[in-house]
Enzyme design. Structure first.
Site, PDB file in Angstrom:
ATOM      1  N   LYS A   1      18.675  64.518   4.001  1.00  0.00           N
ATOM      2  CA  LYS A   1      18.551  63.289   3.218  1.00  0.00           C
ATOM      3  C   LYS A   1      17.764  63.539   1.939  1.00  0.00           C
ATOM      4  O   LYS A   1      16.874  64.386   1.920  1.00  0.00           O
ATOM      5  CB  LYS A   1      17.843  62.197   4.043  1.00  0.00           C
ATOM      6  CG  LYS A   1      18.368  62.054   5.465  1.00  0.00           C
ATOM      7  CD  LYS A   1      17.531  61.071   6.258  1.00  0.00           C
ATOM      8  CE  LYS A   1      17.884  61.114   7.734  1.00  0.00           C
ATOM      9  NZ  LYS A   1      17.324  62.286   8.427  1.00  0.00           N
TER      10      LYS A   1
ATOM     11  N   HIS B   1      18.064  58.517   1.783  1.00  0.00           N
ATOM     12  CA  HIS B   1      17.133  58.234   2.879  1.00  0.00           C
ATOM     13  C   HIS B   1      16.713  56.763   2.920  1.00  0.00           C
ATOM     14  O   HIS B   1      16.708  56.142   3.984  1.00  0.00           O
ATOM     15  CB  HIS B   1      15.908  59.136   2.744  1.00  0.00           C
ATOM     16  CG  HIS B   1      15.182  59.355   4.030  1.00  0.00           C
ATOM     17  ND1 HIS B   1      14.468  60.496   4.299  1.00  0.00           N
ATOM     18  CD2 HIS B   1      15.047  58.576   5.132  1.00  0.00           C
ATOM     19  CE1 HIS B   1      13.937  60.414   5.513  1.00  0.00           C
ATOM     20  NE2 HIS B   1      14.267  59.254   6.028  1.00  0.00           N
TER      21      HIS B   1
END
Length: 297
Positions: free
Chosen positions: A80, A111
Protein backbone atom coordinates in the site's frame (compact mmCIF):
# COMPACT_ATOMS: atom_id res chain seq x y z
CA UNK A 1 -17.63 -30.69 10.10
CA UNK A 2 -14.15 -30.01 11.48
CA UNK A 3 -12.20 -27.10 9.92
CA UNK A 4 -10.19 -27.78 6.76
CA UNK A 5 -7.42 -25.95 4.91
CA UNK A 6 -8.96 -23.11 2.90
CA UNK A 7 -7.55 -22.92 -0.62
CA UNK A 8 -10.38 -20.83 -2.07
CA UNK A 9 -9.71 -17.89 -4.36
CA UNK A 10 -11.95 -15.08 -5.56
CA UNK A 11 -11.70 -13.65 -9.07
CA UNK A 12 -11.22 -9.88 -9.07
CA UNK A 13 -12.90 -7.61 -11.63
CA UNK A 14 -9.65 -7.52 -13.62
CA UNK A 15 -9.38 -11.31 -13.80
CA UNK A 16 -6.73 -11.81 -11.10
CA UNK A 17 -7.32 -14.56 -8.54
CA UNK A 18 -6.94 -13.56 -4.88
CA UNK A 19 -6.68 -16.24 -2.14
CA UNK A 20 -9.59 -15.82 0.27
CA UNK A 21 -7.43 -16.20 3.40
CA UNK A 22 -4.44 -13.90 3.61
CA UNK A 23 -1.63 -13.40 6.09
CA UNK A 24 -1.47 -9.83 7.41
CA UNK A 25 1.83 -8.36 8.54
CA UNK A 26 0.82 -5.22 10.46
CA UNK A 27 3.20 -4.80 13.45
CA UNK A 28 5.40 -7.64 12.12
CA UNK A 29 8.68 -5.73 11.96
CA UNK A 30 11.10 -7.96 13.84
CA UNK A 31 13.58 -9.38 11.35
CA UNK A 32 13.81 -12.66 13.25
CA UNK A 33 10.34 -13.41 14.62
CA UNK A 34 8.53 -11.68 11.75
CA UNK A 35 10.63 -13.51 9.19
CA UNK A 36 10.07 -16.86 10.92
CA UNK A 37 6.32 -16.24 11.16
CA UNK A 38 6.12 -15.41 7.45
CA UNK A 39 8.03 -18.56 6.54
CA UNK A 40 5.73 -20.59 8.77
CA UNK A 41 2.66 -19.04 7.15
CA UNK A 42 3.92 -19.87 3.66
CA UNK A 43 4.81 -23.38 4.81
CA UNK A 44 1.28 -23.90 6.19
CA UNK A 45 -0.38 -22.94 2.91
CA UNK A 46 -0.86 -19.17 2.88
CA UNK A 47 -0.43 -17.77 -0.64
CA UNK A 48 -1.64 -14.22 0.01
CA UNK A 49 0.67 -11.87 1.94
CA UNK A 50 -0.44 -8.35 2.88
CA UNK A 51 2.03 -5.60 3.77
CA UNK A 52 2.40 -1.82 3.44
CA UNK A 53 5.24 0.66 3.34
CA UNK A 54 4.13 2.18 6.65
CA UNK A 55 4.45 -1.26 8.33
CA UNK A 56 8.22 -0.97 7.89
CA UNK A 57 8.56 -4.66 7.02
CA UNK A 58 8.57 -4.90 3.23
CA UNK A 59 12.21 -5.97 3.27
CA UNK A 60 11.38 -8.82 5.68
CA UNK A 61 8.39 -9.86 3.54
CA UNK A 62 10.49 -9.96 0.40
CA UNK A 63 13.21 -12.02 2.06
CA UNK A 64 10.71 -14.56 3.42
CA UNK A 65 9.02 -14.92 0.04
CA UNK A 66 12.36 -15.46 -1.65
CA UNK A 67 13.66 -17.92 0.97
CA UNK A 68 10.41 -19.93 1.05
CA UNK A 69 11.32 -21.58 -2.22
CA UNK A 70 7.75 -21.14 -3.46
CA UNK A 71 7.56 -19.84 -7.04
CA UNK A 72 6.85 -16.10 -7.08
CA UNK A 73 3.81 -16.49 -9.32
CA UNK A 74 2.14 -18.71 -6.71
CA UNK A 75 2.15 -15.98 -4.04
CA UNK A 76 -0.22 -12.99 -4.17
CA UNK A 77 1.57 -10.00 -2.62
CA UNK A 78 -0.26 -6.82 -1.60
CA UNK A 79 1.30 -3.53 -0.51
CA UNK A 80 0.00 0.00 0.00
CA UNK A 81 1.04 3.60 -0.56
CA UNK A 82 1.01 5.81 2.52
CA UNK A 83 -0.70 9.17 2.94
CA UNK A 84 2.36 11.28 2.11
CA UNK A 85 2.93 9.40 -1.17
CA UNK A 86 -0.40 10.29 -2.81
CA UNK A 87 1.19 12.71 -5.26
CA UNK A 88 3.79 10.23 -6.47
CA UNK A 89 2.57 6.62 -6.30
CA UNK A 90 5.06 5.61 -9.00
CA UNK A 91 7.92 6.51 -6.66
CA UNK A 92 6.21 4.70 -3.78
CA UNK A 93 5.80 1.57 -5.91
CA UNK A 94 9.44 1.58 -7.01
CA UNK A 95 10.56 1.95 -3.39
CA UNK A 96 8.42 -0.99 -2.28
CA UNK A 97 9.68 -3.17 -5.12
CA UNK A 98 13.25 -2.27 -4.22
CA UNK A 99 12.73 -3.07 -0.54
CA UNK A 100 11.08 -6.42 -1.31
CA UNK A 101 13.49 -7.16 -4.19
CA UNK A 102 10.53 -7.97 -6.43
CA UNK A 103 9.80 -7.24 -10.08
CA UNK A 104 6.11 -6.67 -9.42
CA UNK A 105 3.38 -6.69 -6.78
CA UNK A 106 0.04 -8.35 -7.39
CA UNK A 107 -2.03 -5.59 -5.80
CA UNK A 108 -1.29 -1.97 -4.84
CA UNK A 109 -3.74 -0.12 -2.60
CA UNK A 110 -4.27 3.49 -1.59
CA UNK A 111 -3.84 2.88 2.16
CA UNK A 112 -6.11 5.72 3.29
CA UNK A 113 -8.08 8.28 1.24
CA UNK A 114 -6.27 11.02 3.19
CA UNK A 115 -3.44 12.81 1.33
CA UNK A 116 -0.96 14.32 3.79
CA UNK A 117 2.07 16.59 3.61
CA UNK A 118 4.76 18.02 5.86
CA UNK A 119 4.11 21.57 7.04
CA UNK A 120 5.87 23.49 9.77
CA UNK A 121 7.51 20.37 11.12
CA UNK A 122 4.18 18.54 11.37
CA UNK A 123 2.20 16.19 9.14
CA UNK A 124 -1.11 17.71 8.04
CA UNK A 125 -3.92 16.83 5.63
CA UNK A 126 -3.10 18.09 2.13
CA UNK A 127 -6.31 19.89 1.20
CA UNK A 128 -4.90 20.84 -2.21
CA UNK A 129 -4.76 17.20 -3.28
CA UNK A 130 -7.47 14.56 -3.66
CA UNK A 131 -7.60 10.78 -3.50
CA UNK A 132 -9.28 10.98 -6.92
CA UNK A 133 -6.06 12.45 -8.35
CA UNK A 134 -4.10 9.68 -6.65
CA UNK A 135 -6.31 7.07 -8.30
CA UNK A 136 -5.76 8.71 -11.67
CA UNK A 137 -2.01 8.25 -11.18
CA UNK A 138 -2.44 4.64 -10.03
CA UNK A 139 -4.25 3.86 -13.27
CA UNK A 140 -1.17 4.95 -15.20
CA UNK A 141 1.25 2.60 -13.42
CA UNK A 142 2.80 -0.08 -15.67
CA UNK A 143 0.97 -3.39 -15.38
CA UNK A 144 4.23 -5.31 -15.55
CA UNK A 145 5.02 -3.81 -12.14
CA UNK A 146 1.57 -3.85 -10.55
CA UNK A 147 -1.05 -6.36 -11.69
CA UNK A 148 -4.09 -4.94 -9.85
CA UNK A 149 -4.95 -1.69 -8.10
CA UNK A 150 -7.40 -0.99 -5.32
CA UNK A 151 -8.24 1.08 -2.27
CA UNK A 152 -8.41 0.74 1.50
CA UNK A 153 -10.54 2.37 4.18
CA UNK A 154 -13.09 3.69 1.67
CA UNK A 155 -16.78 3.98 2.53
CA UNK A 156 -19.66 4.29 0.05
CA UNK A 157 -19.40 8.10 -0.02
CA UNK A 158 -15.74 7.98 -1.05
CA UNK A 159 -16.29 5.16 -3.53
CA UNK A 160 -19.10 7.11 -5.17
CA UNK A 161 -16.84 10.13 -5.42
CA UNK A 162 -14.10 8.03 -6.98
CA UNK A 163 -16.27 6.04 -9.40
CA UNK A 164 -18.14 9.13 -10.62
CA UNK A 165 -14.96 11.09 -11.37
CA UNK A 166 -14.36 11.64 -15.13
CA UNK A 167 -10.73 10.55 -14.68
CA UNK A 168 -11.68 7.13 -13.31
CA UNK A 169 -11.33 4.59 -16.11
CA UNK A 170 -10.49 1.54 -13.99
CA UNK A 171 -12.61 0.21 -11.12
CA UNK A 172 -10.82 -0.59 -7.86
CA UNK A 173 -10.50 -4.37 -7.68
CA UNK A 174 -10.41 -4.45 -3.86
CA UNK A 175 -11.47 -2.30 -0.92
CA UNK A 176 -9.65 -3.33 2.27
CA UNK A 177 -11.49 -2.18 5.38
CA UNK A 178 -12.13 -3.12 8.99
CA UNK A 179 -14.69 -5.92 9.04
CA UNK A 180 -15.73 -8.32 11.81
CA UNK A 181 -18.97 -9.46 13.48
CA UNK A 182 -19.11 -6.25 15.55
CA UNK A 183 -18.68 -4.19 12.36
CA UNK A 184 -20.25 -6.09 9.41
CA UNK A 185 -20.68 -2.94 7.27
CA UNK A 186 -23.80 -4.17 5.47
CA UNK A 187 -24.26 -0.99 3.41
CA UNK A 188 -20.67 -1.08 2.17
CA UNK A 189 -20.86 -4.83 1.51
CA UNK A 190 -23.97 -4.46 -0.64
CA UNK A 191 -22.47 -1.52 -2.53
CA UNK A 192 -19.19 -3.29 -3.27
CA UNK A 193 -20.93 -6.46 -4.39
CA UNK A 194 -23.04 -4.40 -6.80
CA UNK A 195 -19.93 -2.67 -8.18
CA UNK A 196 -17.91 -5.94 -8.32
CA UNK A 197 -15.34 -4.66 -5.83
CA UNK A 198 -14.05 -7.35 -3.46
CA UNK A 199 -14.13 -6.44 0.22
CA UNK A 200 -11.05 -7.48 2.15
CA UNK A 201 -11.30 -7.62 5.94
CA UNK A 202 -8.62 -6.42 8.28
CA UNK A 203 -9.12 -7.01 12.02
CA UNK A 204 -11.45 -9.91 11.11
CA UNK A 205 -11.04 -11.30 14.65
CA UNK A 206 -12.08 -8.02 16.25
CA UNK A 207 -8.69 -7.44 17.84
CA UNK A 208 -9.10 -5.26 20.92
CA UNK A 209 -12.88 -5.73 21.06
CA UNK A 210 -12.79 -9.10 22.90
CA UNK A 211 -14.84 -10.61 20.08
CA UNK A 212 -13.40 -14.09 20.55
CA UNK A 213 -14.67 -14.13 24.13
CA UNK A 214 -18.26 -13.69 22.98
CA UNK A 215 -20.45 -16.57 24.26
CA UNK A 216 -22.06 -17.12 20.85
CA UNK A 217 -18.72 -17.63 19.11
CA UNK A 218 -17.65 -20.01 21.87
CA UNK A 219 -20.91 -21.93 21.52
CA UNK A 220 -20.55 -22.21 17.74
CA UNK A 221 -16.90 -23.19 18.08
CA UNK A 222 -17.98 -26.18 20.12
CA UNK A 223 -20.74 -27.02 17.65
CA UNK A 224 -18.39 -26.95 14.63
CA UNK A 225 -15.38 -28.48 16.45
CA UNK A 226 -13.49 -25.27 15.73
CA UNK A 227 -11.93 -22.30 17.52
CA UNK A 228 -13.79 -18.99 18.00
CA UNK A 229 -11.26 -17.45 15.60
CA UNK A 230 -12.10 -20.02 12.93
CA UNK A 231 -15.79 -19.25 13.41
CA UNK A 232 -15.21 -15.49 12.99
CA UNK A 233 -13.07 -16.02 9.88
CA UNK A 234 -15.58 -18.48 8.39
CA UNK A 235 -18.36 -15.94 8.98
CA UNK A 236 -16.40 -13.31 7.04
CA UNK A 237 -15.76 -15.68 4.14
CA UNK A 238 -19.44 -16.69 4.11
CA UNK A 239 -20.34 -13.02 3.56
CA UNK A 240 -18.04 -12.76 0.56
CA UNK A 241 -15.08 -11.14 2.31
CA UNK A 242 -11.42 -11.94 1.87
CA UNK A 243 -9.97 -12.17 5.39
CA UNK A 244 -6.52 -11.15 6.65
CA UNK A 245 -5.34 -13.13 9.66
CA UNK A 246 -2.30 -12.27 11.76
CA UNK A 247 -0.39 -14.26 14.33
CA UNK A 248 3.22 -15.16 15.11
CA UNK A 249 2.24 -18.33 16.98
CA UNK A 250 2.76 -21.40 14.74
CA UNK A 251 -0.35 -23.22 16.00
CA UNK A 252 -2.57 -20.18 15.34
CA UNK A 253 -0.95 -19.51 11.98
CA UNK A 254 -1.97 -23.03 11.01
CA UNK A 255 -5.48 -22.99 12.50
CA UNK A 256 -6.37 -19.57 11.06
CA UNK A 257 -6.21 -20.86 7.48
CA UNK A 258 -8.63 -23.67 8.36
CA UNK A 259 -12.30 -22.77 8.04
CA UNK A 260 -15.75 -24.35 8.22
CA UNK A 261 -19.01 -23.91 6.32
CA UNK A 262 -21.51 -22.24 8.62
CA UNK A 263 -25.27 -22.67 8.34
CA UNK A 264 -27.29 -19.65 7.14
CA UNK A 265 -28.92 -19.47 10.56
CA UNK A 266 -25.58 -19.29 12.37
CA UNK A 267 -24.28 -16.68 9.93
CA UNK A 268 -27.29 -14.51 10.76
CA UNK A 269 -26.79 -15.00 14.49
CA UNK A 270 -23.19 -13.82 14.22
CA UNK A 271 -24.11 -10.84 12.04
CA UNK A 272 -26.72 -9.78 14.60
CA UNK A 273 -24.00 -9.40 17.25
CA UNK A 274 -23.34 -5.94 15.81
CA UNK A 275 -26.76 -4.81 17.03
CA UNK A 276 -25.71 -5.25 20.65
CA UNK A 277 -21.92 -4.87 20.34
CA UNK A 278 -21.27 -2.23 17.64
CA UNK A 279 -17.59 -1.39 17.64
CA UNK A 280 -14.99 0.13 15.33
CA UNK A 281 -11.38 -0.46 16.37
CA UNK A 282 -9.28 1.62 13.97
CA UNK A 283 -10.16 5.35 14.05
CA UNK A 284 -7.14 7.58 13.37
CA UNK A 285 -7.80 11.18 14.41
CA UNK A 286 -6.81 12.46 10.96
CA UNK A 287 -9.37 10.16 9.29
CA UNK A 288 -12.36 11.48 11.22
CA UNK A 289 -14.62 13.54 8.99
CA UNK A 290 -13.02 12.03 5.89
CA UNK A 291 -14.24 8.45 6.06
CA UNK A 292 -16.54 6.25 8.23
CA UNK A 293 -19.67 7.91 6.74
CA UNK A 294 -21.51 4.56 6.69
CA UNK A 295 -21.26 3.93 10.43
CA UNK A 296 -24.71 4.00 12.02
CA UNK A 297 -23.50 4.00 15.62
Amino acid sequence: MAPTLNKQTVTLNDGSKLPVVGYGTYAVTDETNGYDALLEALKKGYRHIDTAFIYNNEEVVGKAVKDSGIPRDEIFIVTKIWNNDHQDPAHALERSLRLMELDYVDLLLIHWPVPQKAEGGETVVDKEWSHVKTWQLLQELPREKVRSIGVSNYDTVLLEELLNAPSTKVLPSVNQVELHPYLPQDKLRDYCQKKKIVLEAYCPLGSGAKLLENPLLKELAEKYEATPAQIALSWGISRGYVVLTKSSTPSRIESNIQTVELSPEDITKITNLSKTHPHRIVVPTWAKGVTFHDDDF
